[in-house]
Design a protein around this motif. Structure first.
Motif, PDB file in Angstrom:
ATOM      1  N   THR A  87       6.614 -34.072 -11.616  1.00 54.98           N
ATOM      2  CA  THR A  87       5.591 -33.086 -11.261  1.00 54.98           C
ATOM      3  C   THR A  87       5.468 -33.088  -9.750  1.00 54.98           C
ATOM      4  N   ASP A  89       4.563 -32.355  -5.766  1.00 55.52           N
ATOM      5  CA  ASP A  89       3.471 -32.145  -4.822  1.00 55.52           C
ATOM      6  C   ASP A  89       3.790 -30.841  -4.088  1.00 55.52           C
ATOM      7  N   LYS A  91       1.883 -28.708  -2.278  1.00 53.30           N
ATOM      8  CA  LYS A  91       1.062 -28.190  -1.168  1.00 53.30           C
ATOM      9  C   LYS A  91       1.861 -27.962   0.114  1.00 53.30           C
ATOM     10  N   LYS A 324       3.998 -35.674  -7.172  1.00 49.60           N
ATOM     11  CA  LYS A 324       2.565 -35.512  -6.882  1.00 49.60           C
ATOM     12  C   LYS A 324       1.807 -36.799  -7.166  1.00 49.60           C
ATOM     13  N   GLU A 328      -0.294 -38.942  -4.105  1.00 50.11           N
ATOM     14  CA  GLU A 328      -1.742 -38.713  -4.130  1.00 50.11           C
ATOM     15  C   GLU A 328      -2.485 -39.832  -3.391  1.00 50.11           C
TER      16      GLU A 328
END
Length: 328
Positions: A87, A89, A91, A324, A328
């Motif tokens: 999954t 990240d 951004k 992700k 984090e």
């Protein structure tokens, strides 16, 4: 004395007669019991034959009403694979070309055997949604994809997932008319969270966009997956699964062979609208996956363990860089 003798003889004669009577009585009762017993056995036998005669056709009908199929050819078509998923990240993803170059570069640094080239990337855009077939007595996952660009036009796939490999025994064979345009897999999915599951997946590639409005529409493609569906339910409507929403995706994949083993790496980015996808806005969701098949093109259960280990090492490098969860 003569009278006494007569009395004794008479007593002996009476006793003997009583004994003979008792024997006769017991013999008669035993005979009657045997007659009743024989009659009972006869009646029970007749009843048993009647029951067998009545129930056998019913059992045969019940068995015949279940789907009978011969699937050796289709079972031979099932490919075995492992998929390692990340999954993303998302951004920091604003340019897809830059993103592809970055993960290809990281992969090539980590892998000893599989070296990728960005020029081999095949791109596609699609709109996809899921169907709710619960009213058709199915809780399986039906996914429809309409491709806006790329080599494919549309596809319909059926999927089940469990922690046990037994899910790969699910009867997800396509109708004979679609076998040549289908792919079937038994796949072990590993996620970057550490979660693992087995999936049985059958995908039918369509040469045109088609609608799936009723149970009969789905059953015509996957007839063995609907053994509880009855004729009066064929026209029951099938709705889009609103919880999963209509989704807009971009994907870029690189596939090939190494040491005779098939592999595929794919990055997929999801957008809120087709316009955002066209403008390459920041995606709402992203996935990066690595898939490797068994020997003989996936048509065996023998793995190239050296290659599997190399893939897993390179996958871990991608997890640390792009996951992700890890960032984090």
């Amino acid at each position: 004395e003569e009278e006494g003798v007569t009395v004794i003889e008479n007593d002996g004669t009476l006793r003997q007669r009583i004994v003979e009577y008792v024997k006769h009585k017991r013999s008669s009762e035993m005979c009657n019991k045997m007659k009743f017993c024989a009659l009972g056995v006869f009646v029970a036998s007749i009843f048993f034959l009647v029951v067998v005669g009545v129930t056998t056709p019913l059992i045969k009908y019940e068995c015949d009403s279940k789907p009978h199929y011969t699937t050796p050819v289709q079972n031979e078509l099932i490919k075995f694979s492992k998929e390692y998923q990340i999954t993303l990240d998302v951004k920091h993803i604003s340019d897809r070309s830059d993103f592809v170059e970055s993960w290809v570069k990281e992969w090539n640094k980590a892998s000893k055997y599989i070296q990728l080239e960005t020029e081999s990337l095949v791109e596609a855009t699609r709109t996809q949604f899921y169907l709710n077939a619960s009213l058709c007595h199915s809780d399986q996952e039906f996914r429809v994809r309409y491709f806006d660009s790329g080599d494919e036009v549309a596809s319909l796939d059926l999927k089940s997932s469990e922690s046990s490999k037994s899910t790969c025994n699910d009867p997800f064979w396509p109708h004979d008319a679609y076998v040549e345009n289908s792919t079937q897999k038994c796949e072990l999915d590993r996620h970057d969270s550490g979660f693992e599951k087995y999936s049985r997946i059958t995908k039918i590639h369509l040469d045109e966009v088609r609608m799936f409005n009723t149970c009969a529409d789905l059953a015509s493609y996957f007839p063995w997956a609907f053994d509880d569906l009855r004729p009066y339910e064929w026209h029951v409507p099938v709705a889009i699964n609103e919880k999963r929403q209509v989704q807009h995706w971009w994907s870029g994949e690189i596939k090939g062979k190494e040491q005779g083993v098939k592999y595929k790496l794919e990055s997929s980015l999801r957008y809120h609208t087709p316009e955002e996808r066209e403008e390459q806005s920041t995606p709402s969701l992203g996935e990066l996956s690595v898939r490797i098949f068994t020997k003989h093109g996936g048509h065996s259960e023998d793995w190239n363990e050296k290659l599997v280990k190399d893939v897993e090492n390179a996958y871990e490098a991608l997890v640390h860089k792009f996951s992700k969860r890890h960032n984090e």
